[in-house]
Motif scaffolding. Structure first.
Motif, short mmCIF file in Angstrom:
data_model
loop_
_atom_site.label_atom_id
_atom_site.label_comp_id
_atom_site.label_asym_id
_atom_site.label_seq_id
_atom_site.Cartn_x
_atom_site.Cartn_y
_atom_site.Cartn_z
N PHE A 48 -4.49 91.79 27.88
CA PHE A 48 -5.16 90.54 28.25
C PHE A 48 -5.27 90.45 29.77
O PHE A 48 -4.32 90.74 30.47
N HIS A 49 -6.44 90.00 30.26
CA HIS A 49 -6.69 90.03 31.71
C HIS A 49 -6.17 88.80 32.43
O HIS A 49 -5.83 88.85 33.58
N ARG A 50 -6.22 87.68 31.75
CA ARG A 50 -5.75 86.45 32.41
C ARG A 50 -4.88 85.67 31.45
O ARG A 50 -4.57 86.14 30.35
N LYS A 51 -4.49 84.48 31.85
CA LYS A 51 -3.57 83.68 31.04
C LYS A 51 -4.14 83.45 29.63
O LYS A 51 -5.13 82.74 29.46
N SER A 52 -3.48 84.04 28.64
CA SER A 52 -3.98 83.98 27.26
C SER A 52 -2.88 83.44 26.35
O SER A 52 -1.70 83.63 26.62
N PHE A 53 -3.33 82.80 25.28
CA PHE A 53 -2.36 82.18 24.38
C PHE A 53 -2.36 82.85 23.01
O PHE A 53 -3.34 83.47 22.61
N ILE A 54 -1.27 82.63 22.29
CA ILE A 54 -1.12 83.26 20.98
C ILE A 54 -0.44 82.29 20.01
O ILE A 54 0.47 81.55 20.38
N ALA A 55 -0.92 82.28 18.79
CA ALA A 55 -0.24 81.54 17.71
C ALA A 55 -0.10 82.52 16.56
O ALA A 55 -0.97 83.36 16.34
N GLU A 56 1.00 82.43 15.81
CA GLU A 56 1.26 83.46 14.81
C GLU A 56 1.86 82.87 13.53
O GLU A 56 2.44 81.81 13.53
N VAL A 57 1.69 83.62 12.44
CA VAL A 57 2.36 83.32 11.19
C VAL A 57 3.01 84.61 10.71
O VAL A 57 2.35 85.65 10.68
N PHE A 58 4.29 84.53 10.35
CA PHE A 58 5.02 85.73 9.92
C PHE A 58 5.40 85.64 8.45
O PHE A 58 5.41 84.58 7.85
N THR A 59 5.78 86.79 7.90
CA THR A 59 6.35 86.84 6.56
C THR A 59 7.58 85.93 6.48
O THR A 59 8.25 85.70 7.48
N GLY A 200 -3.05 90.89 10.67
CA GLY A 200 -4.36 90.34 11.01
C GLY A 200 -4.32 89.90 12.46
O GLY A 200 -3.36 89.24 12.88
N PHE A 201 -5.32 90.32 13.22
CA PHE A 201 -5.36 89.95 14.64
C PHE A 201 -6.72 89.35 14.92
O PHE A 201 -7.74 90.02 14.73
N ILE A 202 -6.74 88.12 15.34
CA ILE A 202 -8.01 87.45 15.57
C ILE A 202 -8.05 86.99 17.03
O ILE A 202 -7.11 86.37 17.52
N PHE A 203 -9.14 87.37 17.70
CA PHE A 203 -9.27 87.12 19.14
C PHE A 203 -10.49 86.25 19.40
O PHE A 203 -11.51 86.42 18.76
N THR A 204 -10.37 85.34 20.36
CA THR A 204 -11.56 84.63 20.80
C THR A 204 -11.48 84.46 22.31
O THR A 204 -10.39 84.39 22.89
N ASP A 205 -12.66 84.39 22.93
CA ASP A 205 -12.71 84.17 24.38
C ASP A 205 -12.78 82.69 24.72
O ASP A 205 -12.95 82.32 25.88
N ALA A 206 -12.67 81.85 23.70
CA ALA A 206 -12.75 80.40 23.94
C ALA A 206 -11.56 79.94 24.77
O ALA A 206 -10.50 80.56 24.77
N GLU A 207 -11.77 78.82 25.46
CA GLU A 207 -10.67 78.22 26.22
C GLU A 207 -9.95 77.25 25.28
O GLU A 207 -10.42 76.14 25.02
N VAL A 240 0.02 87.45 10.97
CA VAL A 240 -1.34 87.12 11.38
C VAL A 240 -1.25 86.38 12.71
O VAL A 240 -0.42 85.48 12.86
N ILE A 241 -2.07 86.81 13.66
CA ILE A 241 -2.06 86.10 14.94
C ILE A 241 -3.47 85.69 15.34
O ILE A 241 -4.47 86.29 14.93
N LEU A 242 -3.52 84.65 16.13
CA LEU A 242 -4.78 84.15 16.68
C LEU A 242 -4.56 84.00 18.18
O LEU A 242 -3.56 83.39 18.60
N THR A 243 -5.45 84.60 18.98
CA THR A 243 -5.26 84.51 20.43
C THR A 243 -6.52 83.97 21.10
O THR A 243 -7.64 84.17 20.60
N SER A 244 -6.33 83.32 22.22
CA SER A 244 -7.47 82.88 23.03
C SER A 244 -7.31 83.45 24.44
O SER A 244 -6.25 83.34 25.04
#
Lengths: 413, 413
Positions: A48-59, A200-207, A240-244
């Motif tokens: 990741f190039h700049r300040k990015s966030f992550i939310a996750e769900v685990f087993t 599952g890895f889901i990425f978005t460039d949204a703020e 599964v993770i979701l990052t912005s």
């Protein structure tokens, strides 16, 4: 002991494996760390190039992978600078060796890319209980690489018994801002609601802030990744993770997932979750048919879920569908064995539009020829109307075939 | 739609099918009611000569067979004069037709044998959801028949996908009185702890009250019929009964199951329960190996049971054993997915005497060659020592083979 995928691509795979567009603010590097006997990429790093966030769900497994213990501790800040994923070894039940492996691997990444050790997210998938191949992974990471332009490379690098890479890119928008979502996933066996053997890895460039990401992942997980099953076996590594990446700045920040500007984005993000979850079932080990179990008019959501999962996980139903056998007696069995109170005389069972049981007995008017033709399709719906309330549940699963046995009974040393 | 058994006898069957001795005070009549396309006996009636008692355990399914509703009502008196059992049709989800069928059938038996309608116990096994073939059954009952001298005939008449008849006779004693126990059972698929798709009928000529029978059945069910699994699918018709014909009078009646005179009898009765339950697993659909799962040193009995059943029902473990694959990682998965708290570093996993995992990781000293040889045996023990308490649980199950799919995916109209 590495499971062989027996190579043949699932008959339920999409016709074309599409390109996946990179998301602004992340670079992907893929490597061959020689974790398999054959030459293939088996390791990906997202940087990741700049300040990015992550939310996750685990087993929820009580014997989960060492990686998840690391992530839980290291990512308390909810900021992410890198994600590393490997196939070939699950780093589960590997004792201190597995913990040390993670420490050495993240140290190498931190020094290689000049980032903080504590903002590195780790995911592993593959065999349980074999020592983690730390040196192979470190050797790979130290290679000079240029970023990948087609993220299907990442999807390919995390395959285990998967027969095809799974991913989707959608161009969407938030307000006037153009936004991209790209997601990849893997999973094929050891799949059961409540997270499958899947990543599952889901990425978005949204703020989007970390708390918004957390709300979004909680919103979309139940009907997607938590509503699929292949064999009822829940894994130790599901993630599964979701990052912005926050690359696409908003004029006015988003503070709530109910912000109207998110409307289109949420619909598209949900599509990504549903698409990836469905692909995992379509690539279910040995699958020849996709099965959608719909339970409606249940007295509670829990009751609906118990029944839909009981049906989706029944080996007898899954083998019947494989054999194109409209054996709804087994559906009766699967409902009954939940011990849920149901109204025998009101419940209706249909395969697709073909009502097979109602009023407490077989539907005498059923057109057996048409029903049989329906059962030869690729996707079969099993619909249960309980006439018992207003709640519902849907689970996607697949049939149980000879190939499931082939894949899972193969002895490999 | 009748499942085909694909005929081949289970490789786990006993070498010889022994004669079964009749129990004094009961006559057995077997019939061919043409419930199958081929000529075979499919109906048995046990007729009791004098005041006899019955104790029973039924499936907990919420969509159980009409027969069980009948039995619950009719047998409140706990006295039994006749038992009728048919294969070929489960009389489940058959609506009013199924209820009326039972009424007509018991009326016929009552008039044919001059007994009370209300002391007739009914059991059915076979396809769910097809109208009950009342007339065929009635026509058969009206035939003149002489009693059968080898009760294996009864075991044979209740087979569905079973590949061999299951039964056992033991000569035992209570005090100075010579006593006989003969039991028969059927079951092969749709088998899961908490009663399988199975019927079990155990007869003794001992003089035992209904309350003693009830205590005995409650004592021996948990470790026998409730500790077996083939596919995790619990049936709508499961029934086990224990009857006493009271033919062999005692000088002094037995008032408690703790009566010392019962010592030998209880040991032998337990053998009958355990033997019949094991035979059902040995004849598990497609079974090539018997698997015994032993969970020890659990923190509670419930915790031990959850873990043993999770292992016994895991398709991934069952296919691994079929493939002679010592894939204990899947055992880790099956323990973890119960969400039971376990001590990762203390738990031990063995296949037979071969310790494969301890101290939170693989046992490096394992002799792979010997282990592989062990896994080629007919019976495999999976032992889990949780080092977490003092409770334990044992479940018998079988492997998951290509033949399971063959048997259950066969479309028949």
């Amino acid at each position: 002991m590495v499971k062989k995928s027996l190579n043949k691509i699932s008959p339920l795979a999409p016709q074309i494996i599409k390109r996946l567009s990179p998301v602004e603010g992340v670079s992907l590097y893929t490597y061959c760390a020689n974790l398999y006997n054959k030459q293939r990429n088996d390791l990906s790093i997202f940087l990741f190039h700049r300040k990015s966030f992550i939310a996750e769900v685990f087993t929820k497994s009580s014997l989960r992978s060492a990686t998840l213990d690391w992530n839980s501790k290291a990512l308390k800040g909810k900021e992410v600078q890198a994600i590393i994923v490997n196939a070939g070894n699950a780093n589960t039940f590997t004792g201190r060796q597995g913990e040390r492996a993670i420490e050495e691997v993240v140290k190498t990444i931190a020094s290689q890319f000049k980032i903080s050790k504590k903002k590195i997210f780790v995911a592993s998938t593959g065999v349980i209980g074999e020592p983690f191949p730390t040196q192979k992974v470190i050797r790979a990471i130290k290679e000079k690489k240029s970023p990948s332009k087609n993220w299907i490379d990442a999807a390919r690098s995390i395959m285990t018994t998967d027969t095809y890479p799974k991913g989707i890119s959608i161009n969407t928008s938030i307000g006037n801002q153009k936004i991209r979502i790209t997601g990849i996933a893997k999973g094929s066996g050891m799949i059961e609601p409540n997270m499958a053997t899947m990543l599952g890895f889901i990425f978005t460039d949204a703020e989007l802030s970390q708390s918004i990401l957390k709300s979004l992942i909680s919103k979309f997980i139940p009907n997607s990744f938590n509503s699929i099953s292949v064999d009822g076996d829940e894994s130790t590594n599901d993630t599964v993770i979701l990052t912005s990446t926050n690359a696409k700045k908003m004029n006015k920040k988003i503070h709530s997932i109910n912000d109207k500007r998110l409307k289109k984005f949420k619909l598209d993000l949900e599509k990504v979750f549903l698409y990836l979850a469905e692909q995992i079932v379509r690539d279910g080990e040995g699958a020849t048919k996709l099965i959608e179990v719909n339970v409606t008019n249940a007295r509670s959501r829990l009751s609906a879920e118990k029944i839909s999962r009981s049906i989706a996980n029944s080996p007898l139903i899954k083998t019947a569908i494989y054999g194109r056998d409209p054996n709804w007696g087994r559906v009766i069995m699967a409902i009954g064995k939940t011990y849920e109170k149901v109204k025998k005389d009101k419940l209706k069972i249909s395969f697709g539009n073909y009502l097979v049981a109602k009023n407490g007995l077989a539907n005498p008017k059923i057109d057996e020829r048409k029903l049989k033709r329906y059962l030869s399709k690729d996707k079969i719906n099993i619909n249960i109307d309980l006439s018992n309330g207003k709640e519902k549940s849907k689970v996607l699963t697949c049939d149980f075939s000879h190939r499931y046995i082939d894949i899972n009974a193969s002895y490999k040393t």
